[in-house]
Design a protein around this motif. Structure first.
Motif, PDB file in Angstrom:
ATOM      1  N   SER A  83     -47.095 102.819  88.179  1.00 24.29           N
ATOM      2  CA  SER A  83     -46.469 104.134  88.145  1.00 24.29           C
ATOM      3  C   SER A  83     -45.689 104.376  89.435  1.00 24.29           C
ATOM      4  O   SER A  83     -45.893 103.682  90.443  1.00 24.29           O
ATOM      5  CB  SER A  83     -47.530 105.221  87.985  1.00 24.29           C
ATOM      6  N   LYS A  84     -44.829 105.364  89.402  1.00 27.36           N
ATOM      7  CA  LYS A  84     -44.078 105.721  90.605  1.00 27.36           C
ATOM      8  C   LYS A  84     -45.023 106.132  91.728  1.00 27.36           C
ATOM      9  O   LYS A  84     -44.831 105.749  92.892  1.00 27.36           O
ATOM     10  CB  LYS A  84     -43.098 106.850  90.299  1.00 27.36           C
ATOM     11  N   ASP A  85     -46.054 106.891  91.405  1.00 28.92           N
ATOM     12  CA  ASP A  85     -47.020 107.316  92.422  1.00 28.92           C
ATOM     13  C   ASP A  85     -47.716 106.122  93.058  1.00 28.92           C
ATOM     14  O   ASP A  85     -47.992 106.130  94.267  1.00 28.92           O
ATOM     15  CB  ASP A  85     -48.061 108.256  91.808  1.00 28.92           C
ATOM     16  N   LEU A  87     -46.408 103.110  93.453  1.00 27.95           N
ATOM     17  CA  LEU A  87     -45.441 102.478  94.361  1.00 27.95           C
ATOM     18  C   LEU A  87     -45.315 103.270  95.655  1.00 27.95           C
ATOM     19  O   LEU A  87     -45.091 102.689  96.734  1.00 27.95           O
ATOM     20  CB  LEU A  87     -44.071 102.373  93.684  1.00 27.95           C
ATOM     21  N   LEU A  88     -45.475 104.579  95.570  1.00 30.26           N
ATOM     22  CA  LEU A  88     -45.340 105.440  96.750  1.00 30.26           C
ATOM     23  C   LEU A  88     -46.550 105.368  97.677  1.00 30.26           C
ATOM     24  O   LEU A  88     -46.523 105.949  98.760  1.00 30.26           O
ATOM     25  CB  LEU A  88     -45.107 106.893  96.313  1.00 30.26           C
ATOM     26  N   ASN A  93     -40.345 107.522  99.557  1.00 26.75           N
ATOM     27  CA  ASN A  93     -39.896 108.206  98.349  1.00 26.75           C
ATOM     28  C   ASN A  93     -38.400 107.987  98.098  1.00 26.75           C
ATOM     29  O   ASN A  93     -37.975 107.744  96.958  1.00 26.75           O
ATOM     30  CB  ASN A  93     -40.194 109.700  98.464  1.00 26.75           C
ATOM     31  N   ILE A  96     -37.793 104.388  96.683  1.00 29.37           N
ATOM     32  CA  ILE A  96     -38.228 104.221  95.293  1.00 29.37           C
ATOM     33  C   ILE A  96     -37.317 104.997  94.349  1.00 29.37           C
ATOM     34  O   ILE A  96     -36.968 104.513  93.260  1.00 29.37           O
ATOM     35  CB  ILE A  96     -39.695 104.650  95.133  1.00 29.37           C
ATOM     36  N   GLU A  97     -36.889 106.176  94.745  1.00 29.56           N
ATOM     37  CA  GLU A  97     -35.964 106.945  93.901  1.00 29.56           C
ATOM     38  C   GLU A  97     -34.625 106.222  93.758  1.00 29.56           C
ATOM     39  O   GLU A  97     -33.994 106.269  92.692  1.00 29.56           O
ATOM     40  CB  GLU A  97     -35.761 108.345  94.475  1.00 29.56           C
ATOM     41  N   GLU A 100     -35.085 103.528  91.249  1.00 30.76           N
ATOM     42  CA  GLU A 100     -35.230 104.137  89.940  1.00 30.76           C
ATOM     43  C   GLU A 100     -33.876 104.502  89.332  1.00 30.76           C
ATOM     44  O   GLU A 100     -33.692 104.422  88.113  1.00 30.76           O
ATOM     45  CB  GLU A 100     -36.109 105.380  90.069  1.00 30.76           C
ATOM     46  N   TYR A 130     -35.717  98.273  88.495  1.00 33.14           N
ATOM     47  CA  TYR A 130     -36.880  99.141  88.735  1.00 33.14           C
ATOM     48  C   TYR A 130     -38.037  98.780  87.806  1.00 33.14           C
ATOM     49  O   TYR A 130     -39.195  98.683  88.247  1.00 33.14           O
ATOM     50  CB  TYR A 130     -36.468 100.598  88.543  1.00 33.14           C
ATOM     51  N   ASP A 131     -37.735  98.544  86.534  1.00 29.43           N
ATOM     52  CA  ASP A 131     -38.785  98.178  85.588  1.00 29.43           C
ATOM     53  C   ASP A 131     -39.406  96.834  85.941  1.00 29.43           C
ATOM     54  O   ASP A 131     -40.622  96.644  85.817  1.00 29.43           O
ATOM     55  CB  ASP A 131     -38.226  98.132  84.164  1.00 29.43           C
ATOM     56  N   ARG A 134     -41.822  97.370  88.748  1.00 31.38           N
ATOM     57  CA  ARG A 134     -43.035  98.032  88.260  1.00 31.38           C
ATOM     58  C   ARG A 134     -43.929  97.052  87.502  1.00 31.38           C
ATOM     59  O   ARG A 134     -45.161  97.135  87.584  1.00 31.38           O
ATOM     60  CB  ARG A 134     -42.670  99.203  87.356  1.00 31.38           C
TER      61      ARG A 134
END
Length: 453
Positions: A83-85, A87-88, A93, A96-97, A100, A130-131, A134
């Motif tokens: 999840s994004k969280d 990765l953070l 931030n 990662i954004e 994304e 990004y995928d 992840r």
């Protein structure tokens, strides 16, 4: 009439032969529960035709694992993407954004960010970036969870091990540092984690993340001359603050052979593990340290690389096994299949399975163990290696045993550095000319037909 008695009492038909595994179980006092974490989607991404990083090497590895029926010896998981969280937990931030949002179609709108985030030939923007990040990170985190829960003694994710990625930017084909994320997760439950890197290149991203921590011992065996990518990893890079002496670097010259590498590896790792007393180990098994690698300069054969992994396994500690570099896909897949067999305590037939998809890709020998150790002269003299070993053992003596840990401090706030520590790390990263620290120019290195090789 004399009766002829056949010595063969059981004849295998075609179906029986197809169902017979091409492995023999070993008799071992340590029989760990092994889990294999692989999402087939991760092999579908593509850095670009001329780029040396080929995610389809993961598909080849999986085909070999299936062909040898090693899935019978492991728990198999198809992990979900991180999840994004998640990765953070390590990455910033804004970075990662950026990952994304950016795509090849809209990258012209991100001109400044492309520059700020070190996007270029080594780390291009490609479809699904990004995928992809992840997926391989999620597999490492899933493997880590199985170790933490006690469901696995050894957890394998060959798609992980991307050790160069930094908190604020990608580096060396690596976008998200799944190793740092995994270690952070382990630190919630384990007082001390040992990280071992046998990739050709220095594990700089992991070292930097924990450079001021005494709860992570970072050890890297790699090519080093000050210019070879990433330009870090000399003997004197040993950590700062509380992390002083908890980064151990073993710089090597071109052409190191099997015997020299194994002897040096074991002579350093055994006293280090005895002194540091890790409660979990993460091993990055980059395949670019093999001989005949497209970007490589060592002479290691598959069995020698695997012997280092086998040695670490023998300590019987919770073990996360990850991939990493490796730019000759057929040899990468051979290596990681062989090391999967080491984790699962079986011996494999050296002849590749007849039913293997893409078997002609492994021509002309179709062997699990081609000779890879005859390409370069060994420039690591006995005197040089003894000197490296002596300095490493001296540093290990300074550890003074395993640090005590107050578990209510887990995980540590490794992000906060003193101004002096920040200056030392910045000096480490900026030492020398960045233009001289590139791997080989991937455009010059590209060969015709690289996409299908």
């Amino acid at each position: 009439m004399s009766e002829v008695i056949s010595e063969i009492t059981f004849f295998k038909d075609k179906k029986s032969e197809e169902k017979t595994p091409l492995y023999q179980s070993k008799l071992s006092s340590y029989s760990p529960n092994v889990s294999y974490h692989y999402n087939p989607r991760v092999s579908e991404y593509h850095y670009g035709v001329k780029h040396p990083m080929k995610p389809f090497r993961l598909m080849l590895t999986d085909h070999l694992v299936i062909g040898y029926k090693l899935y019978e010896k492991m728990d198999l998981y198809t992990p979900k993407p991180a999840s994004k969280d998640e990765l953070l937990e390590f990455h910033s931030n804004d970075y990662i954004e950026f990952l994304e949002r950016v795509t090849p179609d809209n990258s012209n709108k991100f001109a400044q960010q492309l520059k700020d985030f070190n996007i270029g030939d080594d780390c291009p923007v490609f479809d699904g970036l990004y995928d992809y990040s992840r997926l391989y990170s999620g597999a490492s985190l899933d493997a880590t969870e199985k170790l933490i829960q006690g469901n696995s003694d050894i957890a394998i994710n060959w798609s992980g091990g991307l050790h160069h990625a930094k908190k604020f930017e990608p580096s060396g084909f690596c976008y998200v540092n799944d190793i740092v994320l995994s270690i952070l997760n382990l630190l919630r439950y384990h007082p001390r984690v040992l990280y071992i890197d046998i990739d050709l290149h220095h594990g700089d991203g992991v070292q930097e993340a924990f450079y001021n921590s005494d709860r992570v011992m970072s050890v890297s065996f790699h090519k080093y001359n000050g210019l070879f990518f990433p330009g870090t990893g000399n003997l004197d890079e040993s950590g700062v603050g509380r992390g002083k002496n908890y980064s151990l670097n073993i710089p090597l010259n071109d052409g190191i052979d099997d015997e020299s590498y194994i002897r040096l590896f074991k002579s350093i790792m055994e006293p280090l593990i005895t002194s540091f007393k890790p409660t979990a180990i993460v091993q990055q098994c980059g395949a670019d340290s093999l001989g005949h690698d497209r970007l490589g300069c060592f002479n290691l054969n598959i069995k020698a690389h695997g012997e280092c992994v086998n040695f670490i396994k023998s300590f019987g500690l919770p073990l996360l096994v990850l991939g990493g570099g490796g730019y000759t896909p057929r040899n990468v897949s051979r290596l990681w299949c062989y090391e999967t067999s080491i984790m699962t305590d079986v011996n494999l037939d050296s002849k590749l399975p007849e039913s293997l998809p893409f078997r002609n890709y492994f021509n002309p020998d179709c062997s699990l163990h081609p000779n890879l150790g005859d390409k370069l002269d060994n420039k690591n003299t006995k005197k040089y290696l003894e000197n490296v070993k002596a300095k490493c053992l001296e540093q290990i003596r300074f550890l003074n045993g395993a640090p005590s840990v107050q578990m209510n401090e887990i995980p540590p706030d490794f992000k906060k550095l003193t101004p002096e520590e920040e200056a030392e790390i910045n000096e480490l990263n900026n030492d020398g000319n960045n233009e001289d620290r590139i791997m080989r120019d991937i455009k010059d290195e590209a060969r015709n037909g690289e996409l299908v090789e």
